[in-house]
Motif scaffolding. Structure first.
Motif, short mmCIF file in Angstrom:
data_model
loop_
_atom_site.label_atom_id
_atom_site.label_comp_id
_atom_site.label_asym_id
_atom_site.label_seq_id
_atom_site.Cartn_x
_atom_site.Cartn_y
_atom_site.Cartn_z
N ARG A 86 0.83 -1.22 0.00
CA ARG A 86 0.00 0.00 0.00
C ARG A 86 0.86 1.25 0.00
O ARG A 86 0.59 2.21 -0.73
CB ARG A 86 -0.92 0.00 1.23
N LEU A 87 1.89 1.28 0.86
CA LEU A 87 2.76 2.45 0.95
C LEU A 87 3.50 2.68 -0.35
O LEU A 87 3.64 3.82 -0.82
CB LEU A 87 3.74 2.28 2.11
N GLU A 88 3.99 1.60 -0.95
CA GLU A 88 4.70 1.74 -2.22
C GLU A 88 3.74 2.17 -3.32
O GLU A 88 4.11 2.93 -4.23
CB GLU A 88 5.36 0.41 -2.58
N GLY A 89 2.49 1.70 -3.25
CA GLY A 89 1.50 2.05 -4.26
C GLY A 89 1.11 3.52 -4.25
O GLY A 89 0.64 4.04 -5.27
N ARG A 90 1.31 4.18 -3.13
CA ARG A 90 1.00 5.61 -3.07
C ARG A 90 1.91 6.41 -4.00
O ARG A 90 1.49 7.42 -4.57
CB ARG A 90 1.19 6.13 -1.64
N GLY A 91 3.17 5.98 -4.08
CA GLY A 91 4.13 6.68 -4.92
C GLY A 91 4.50 8.06 -4.42
O GLY A 91 4.94 8.91 -5.20
N THR A 92 4.32 8.30 -3.12
CA THR A 92 4.57 9.63 -2.57
C THR A 92 5.79 9.69 -1.65
O THR A 92 6.17 10.77 -1.21
CB THR A 92 3.34 10.11 -1.77
N GLU A 93 6.39 8.54 -1.37
CA GLU A 93 7.48 8.51 -0.41
C GLU A 93 8.68 7.77 -0.96
O GLU A 93 8.54 6.82 -1.74
CB GLU A 93 7.01 7.87 0.91
N LYS A 94 9.86 8.19 -0.51
CA LYS A 94 11.09 7.54 -0.92
C LYS A 94 11.21 6.19 -0.21
O LYS A 94 10.63 5.98 0.86
CB LYS A 94 12.28 8.43 -0.56
N PRO A 95 11.98 5.27 -0.79
CA PRO A 95 12.13 3.93 -0.18
C PRO A 95 12.58 3.97 1.27
O PRO A 95 12.09 3.19 2.10
CB PRO A 95 13.18 3.26 -1.07
N GLU A 96 13.50 4.89 1.62
CA GLU A 96 13.97 4.95 3.01
C GLU A 96 12.86 5.40 3.96
O GLU A 96 12.81 4.97 5.12
CB GLU A 96 15.19 5.87 3.14
N GLU A 97 11.96 6.27 3.48
CA GLU A 97 10.84 6.70 4.32
C GLU A 97 9.86 5.54 4.52
O GLU A 97 9.29 5.38 5.60
CB GLU A 97 10.13 7.90 3.68
N ILE A 98 9.66 4.76 3.46
CA ILE A 98 8.78 3.60 3.59
C ILE A 98 9.34 2.61 4.60
O ILE A 98 8.60 2.05 5.42
CB ILE A 98 8.59 2.93 2.21
N GLU A 99 10.65 2.40 4.58
CA GLU A 99 11.27 1.48 5.54
C GLU A 99 11.09 1.98 6.97
O GLU A 99 10.87 1.18 7.89
CB GLU A 99 12.75 1.30 5.22
N LYS A 100 11.16 3.29 7.17
CA LYS A 100 10.94 3.86 8.51
C LYS A 100 9.50 3.58 8.96
O LYS A 100 9.25 3.24 10.12
CB LYS A 100 11.21 5.36 8.50
#
Length: 311
Positions: free
Chosen positions: A255-269
């Motif tokens: 879901r977070l990746e599907g938003r396309g609004t955040e960088k990979p490091e932010e998603i990991e956080k």
């Protein structure tokens, strides 16, 4: 749990003493052994290592903190629990009776607040918490827009940040200076607050919540797990805490990746934070797993209706 804690738990679990107790419950940075939220009664069972000077100092600091927060503490040793559980339970019952009398003397709310309805009686508190990306905001907004009969309203919070754009005091927030915020903290005026970073505070005033409850509103909180625990501890059975849970960490990541609004490091956080928050799920009154959004909406609606009409 130790043998003594396990034995005591068998005697107080459920509502065997007339109140529900929780075990290993977080209060801010502390995990207490047993907690009765409606009475704000903490029961601690201490082993022999509590007699060391270092541990005594920690216990004193812990007790001072809990007392300042309005909690009542009873301590028993492992030995007293194992050797005379009957006496221990008797002492707990006596403390419960004392707190019941104290609450009755200090309770200025009308009797009707204990039996809320959709109409003009005292409201209840509905606390939401969830990892980012779980669909919590979508569910809350749907409930408030599509079901006005629930009388759900957000509480107006306080902040020490300056107003932004067209924001107005007492509309979007109560805007305070950091000094004013700290003064209210010292006077124990907040049901929950957080210092996000130096001098940047956010919090919810007890007086504001009580004004809304008195007006018959069911007050909604969208907070992190620690804020949820604090609010639930303050209001006990008058509050319903709901944890919106993703079906899995993998689904949340998608879901977070599907938003396309955040960088990979932010998603990991966010994923790391979510894994931490999920460890608190069983501390909530109820869990709604948002695998299918429409199903989750209806399940949440049913739980809230049951709570505010039958609590």
């Amino acid at each position: 749990m130790t043998n003594a804690e396990s034995l005591l738990w068998e005697y107080i679990r459920g509502k065997k003493l007339g109140y529900r107790f929780r075990r290993q419950h977080p209060i801010d940075d502390f995990i207490v052994d047993f907690l009765c939220l409606p009475l704000k009664l903490v029961i601690e069972v201490d082993g022999g290592y509590h007699n060391t000077d270092y541990r005594k100092k920690l216990d004193m600091q812990r007790s001072a903190f809990l007392t300042e927060k309005g909690y009542h503490i009873i301590r028993f040793t492992n030995e007293s629990v194992l050797q005379d559980i009957t006496s221990v339970i008797s002492n707990i019952k006596i403390k419960i009776e004392e707190l019941q009398k104290e609450n009755n003397m200090n309770n200025n709310m009308p009797t009707s607040c204990n039996h809320p309805s959709f109409g003009g009686e005292w409201g209840r508190l509905i606390i939401f918490s969830a990892p980012s990306g779980s669909g919590k905001s979508t569910i809350i907004n749907w409930l408030m827009q599509e079901h006005p009969e629930l009388r759900m309203h957000f509480s107006i919070s306080c902040t020490s940040r300056p107003p932004r754009g067209q924001e107005q005091n007492s509309v979007e927030y109560f805007f305070l200076t950091p000094e004013e915020f700290r003064e209210k903290i010292a006077r124990n005026e907040f049901v929950e607050y957080e210092e996000v970073y130096t001098d940047r505070y956010y919090g919810t005033l007890k007086a504001q919540v009580n004004r809304q409850l008195e007006a018959g509103e069911n007050v909604v909180f969208d907070v992190d797990v620690h804020g949820a625990m604090n609010i639930k501890a303050a209001y006990g059975e008058r509050a319903l805490s709901i944890f919106i849970q993703p079906p899995s960490i993998e689904a949340l990541r998608a879901r977070l990746e599907g938003r396309g609004t955040e960088k990979p490091e932010e998603i990991e956080k966010r994923i790391a934070r979510a894994e931490y928050e999920l460890t608190f799920a069983d501390k909530f009154d109820t869990i709604v797993i948002n695998d299918d959004l429409e199903t989750a909406k209806q399940e949440t609606l049913a739980k809230i209706k049951a709570f505010i009409t039958n609590a």
